[in-house]
Design a protein around this motif. Sequence first.
Motif, PDB file in Angstrom:
ATOM      1  N   LEU A 173       2.341  -8.506   3.944  1.00 57.45           N
ATOM      2  CA  LEU A 173       2.955  -7.347   3.291  1.00 57.45           C
ATOM      3  C   LEU A 173       1.922  -6.533   2.511  1.00 57.45           C
ATOM      4  O   LEU A 173       1.917  -5.295   2.559  1.00 57.45           O
ATOM      5  CB  LEU A 173       4.064  -7.806   2.343  1.00 57.45           C
ATOM      6  N   MET A 174       1.031  -7.229   1.809  1.00 60.43           N
ATOM      7  CA  MET A 174       0.024  -6.547   1.000  1.00 60.43           C
ATOM      8  C   MET A 174      -0.920  -5.719   1.856  1.00 60.43           C
ATOM      9  O   MET A 174      -1.157  -4.539   1.586  1.00 60.43           O
ATOM     10  CB  MET A 174      -0.758  -7.566   0.172  1.00 60.43           C
ATOM     11  N   ASN A 175      -1.472  -6.320   2.882  1.00 62.74           N
ATOM     12  CA  ASN A 175      -2.456  -5.586   3.681  1.00 62.74           C
ATOM     13  C   ASN A 175      -1.810  -4.442   4.446  1.00 62.74           C
ATOM     14  O   ASN A 175      -2.395  -3.361   4.581  1.00 62.74           O
ATOM     15  CB  ASN A 175      -3.175  -6.527   4.647  1.00 62.74           C
ATOM     16  N   GLY A 176      -0.590  -4.670   4.953  1.00 60.05           N
ATOM     17  CA  GLY A 176       0.098  -3.595   5.647  1.00 60.05           C
ATOM     18  C   GLY A 176       0.398  -2.423   4.728  1.00 60.05           C
ATOM     19  O   GLY A 176       0.177  -1.260   5.087  1.00 60.05           O
ATOM     20  N   SER A 177       0.891  -2.727   3.516  1.00 55.52           N
ATOM     21  CA  SER A 177       1.290  -1.667   2.596  1.00 55.52           C
ATOM     22  C   SER A 177       0.112  -1.062   1.845  1.00 55.52           C
ATOM     23  O   SER A 177       0.159   0.113   1.466  1.00 55.52           O
ATOM     24  CB  SER A 177       2.307  -2.213   1.585  1.00 55.52           C
ATOM     25  N   GLN A 178      -0.951  -1.834   1.617  1.00 55.56           N
ATOM     26  CA  GLN A 178      -2.095  -1.325   0.851  1.00 55.56           C
ATOM     27  C   GLN A 178      -3.152  -0.700   1.766  1.00 55.56           C
ATOM     28  O   GLN A 178      -3.442   0.495   1.668  1.00 55.56           O
ATOM     29  CB  GLN A 178      -2.720  -2.459   0.037  1.00 55.56           C
ATOM     30  N   VAL A 179      -3.712  -1.499   2.666  1.00 52.52           N
ATOM     31  CA  VAL A 179      -4.771  -0.999   3.542  1.00 52.52           C
ATOM     32  C   VAL A 179      -4.212  -0.035   4.587  1.00 52.52           C
ATOM     33  O   VAL A 179      -4.797   1.018   4.851  1.00 52.52           O
ATOM     34  CB  VAL A 179      -5.504  -2.174   4.225  1.00 52.52           C
ATOM     35  N   GLY A 180      -3.072  -0.404   5.180  1.00 50.32           N
ATOM     36  CA  GLY A 180      -2.461   0.471   6.180  1.00 50.32           C
ATOM     37  C   GLY A 180      -2.065   1.820   5.602  1.00 50.32           C
ATOM     38  O   GLY A 180      -2.323   2.869   6.207  1.00 50.32           O
ATOM     39  N   SER A 181      -1.440   1.804   4.418  1.00 57.44           N
ATOM     40  CA  SER A 181      -1.019   3.078   3.817  1.00 57.44           C
ATOM     41  C   SER A 181      -2.212   3.882   3.311  1.00 57.44           C
ATOM     42  O   SER A 181      -2.199   5.115   3.354  1.00 57.44           O
ATOM     43  CB  SER A 181      -0.030   2.827   2.672  1.00 57.44           C
ATOM     44  N   TYR A 182      -3.273   3.205   2.844  1.00 55.64           N
ATOM     45  CA  TYR A 182      -4.476   3.929   2.409  1.00 55.64           C
ATOM     46  C   TYR A 182      -5.074   4.714   3.566  1.00 55.64           C
ATOM     47  O   TYR A 182      -5.417   5.895   3.422  1.00 55.64           O
ATOM     48  CB  TYR A 182      -5.510   2.955   1.852  1.00 55.64           C
ATOM     49  N   ASP A 183      -5.182   4.077   4.713  1.00 62.44           N
ATOM     50  CA  ASP A 183      -5.712   4.756   5.890  1.00 62.44           C
ATOM     51  C   ASP A 183      -4.829   5.938   6.275  1.00 62.44           C
ATOM     52  O   ASP A 183      -5.314   7.016   6.640  1.00 62.44           O
ATOM     53  CB  ASP A 183      -5.811   3.770   7.053  1.00 62.44           C
ATOM     54  N   TYR A 184      -3.510   5.731   6.186  1.00 63.60           N
ATOM     55  CA  TYR A 184      -2.565   6.804   6.531  1.00 63.60           C
ATOM     56  C   TYR A 184      -2.691   7.973   5.561  1.00 63.60           C
ATOM     57  O   TYR A 184      -2.794   9.140   5.983  1.00 63.60           O
ATOM     58  CB  TYR A 184      -1.137   6.263   6.527  1.00 63.60           C
ATOM     59  N   PHE A 185      -2.679   7.691   4.256  1.00 66.37           N
ATOM     60  CA  PHE A 185      -2.772   8.756   3.255  1.00 66.37           C
ATOM     61  C   PHE A 185      -4.116   9.483   3.353  1.00 66.37           C
ATOM     62  O   PHE A 185      -4.173  10.709   3.234  1.00 66.37           O
ATOM     63  CB  PHE A 185      -2.587   8.181   1.850  1.00 66.37           C
ATOM     64  N   LYS A 186      -5.174   8.729   3.570  1.00 64.57           N
ATOM     65  CA  LYS A 186      -6.504   9.333   3.665  1.00 64.57           C
ATOM     66  C   LYS A 186      -6.579  10.293   4.855  1.00 64.57           C
ATOM     67  O   LYS A 186      -7.057  11.434   4.730  1.00 64.57           O
ATOM     68  CB  LYS A 186      -7.563   8.237   3.792  1.00 64.57           C
ATOM     69  N   THR A 187      -6.082   9.852   6.003  1.00 60.23           N
ATOM     70  CA  THR A 187      -6.098  10.686   7.206  1.00 60.23           C
ATOM     71  C   THR A 187      -5.206  11.918   7.035  1.00 60.23           C
ATOM     72  O   THR A 187      -5.597  13.039   7.400  1.00 60.23           O
ATOM     73  CB  THR A 187      -5.621   9.878   8.418  1.00 60.23           C
ATOM     74  N   THR A 188      -4.024  11.719   6.466  1.00 63.02           N
ATOM     75  CA  THR A 188      -3.081  12.822   6.274  1.00 63.02           C
ATOM     76  C   THR A 188      -3.634  13.868   5.308  1.00 63.02           C
ATOM     77  O   THR A 188      -3.526  15.083   5.555  1.00 63.02           O
ATOM     78  CB  THR A 188      -1.737  12.294   5.743  1.00 63.02           C
ATOM     79  N   LEU A 189      -4.240  13.405   4.213  1.00 65.42           N
ATOM     80  CA  LEU A 189      -4.786  14.341   3.223  1.00 65.42           C
ATOM     81  C   LEU A 189      -5.999  15.092   3.748  1.00 65.42           C
ATOM     82  O   LEU A 189      -6.287  16.213   3.304  1.00 65.42           O
ATOM     83  CB  LEU A 189      -5.167  13.567   1.953  1.00 65.42           C
TER      84      LEU A 189
END
Length: 293
Positions: A173-189
């Motif tokens: 849960l941690m890696n999916g929500s932390q690392v996965g979402s970081y990559d998503y937010f970084k790419t989107t921004l």
Amino acid sequence: MAKQQTYPFWLGGVGASMAACCTHPLDLTKVRLQTVAGTSRPSIFSIIRTSISESGFRSLYTGLSASLLRQMTYSLVRLGSYDQIKTILSKNGPPPTAELLAAAMVAGGLGGVAGNPAGELSLSMLMTSDFVRPPEQRYHYSNALSGLVRLIREEGPRGLFRGIGTNLTRAVLMNGSQVGSYDYFKTTLLRHPLPIIDYQLRDNLLLHTVASLLAGTVATTVCAPADVLRSRLMSASARHHPIDVLKKSLREEGPRFLFKGWTPAFIRLGPNTVLMFVFYEQLKKGWKTAFPA
């Protein structure tokens, strides 16, 4: 075709360790708050004040050696594995978000297995058990290595995987929500300007800070139930099944207990996520400068 830049597998572990040194007192406070049973809810500051008054300022860094050992096993593997899997998935172009999320969860599972022994020691040395249990039932580990040796001596190799089910769930849960979402937010921004102010972020410190802060918020919310349950299991004076602890806590405290300590958890995980990714990105930048592809 230009050669793709590669980074050492261990680089993420170093960045996570640097962040842990900064946020360790907050981690200790979060764990102690989560193990307080009942309806009364002490404040963050009262927990810190009690710790300092009873054991001195150094008590805020209790278990730092175990925390660093955990980062150099759990975080090293989860961040290193994710980058390796992402590299493979990116050979034919940018992979979809769903694939990156799955990659982050798989990497989190690998990290959870690798970091389980250090994670159990870290919780014990953070006084999850020592703060709650009576003196005769406390662990009294002096440092991570002595705790590891004693754990093997007293419980055998199986002791290294005590609580593996709960810890593995949390790691995924941690890696999916932390690392996965970081990559998503970084790419989107990077692709879209910020709404309202219409400002386009670049790949720099500001972007890393904003993306990691958003990722920390997502990770805190997603992981809160598993985090609380893990802390409750560690603080129990006897062995209990996770389902039994869940039922008992729900009956006595209601569903709100699943998010008990969310604020201190975010106060710890938010800065920790920001520092971890900022340190990690800067380490990558330094490595790329020193060892270009």
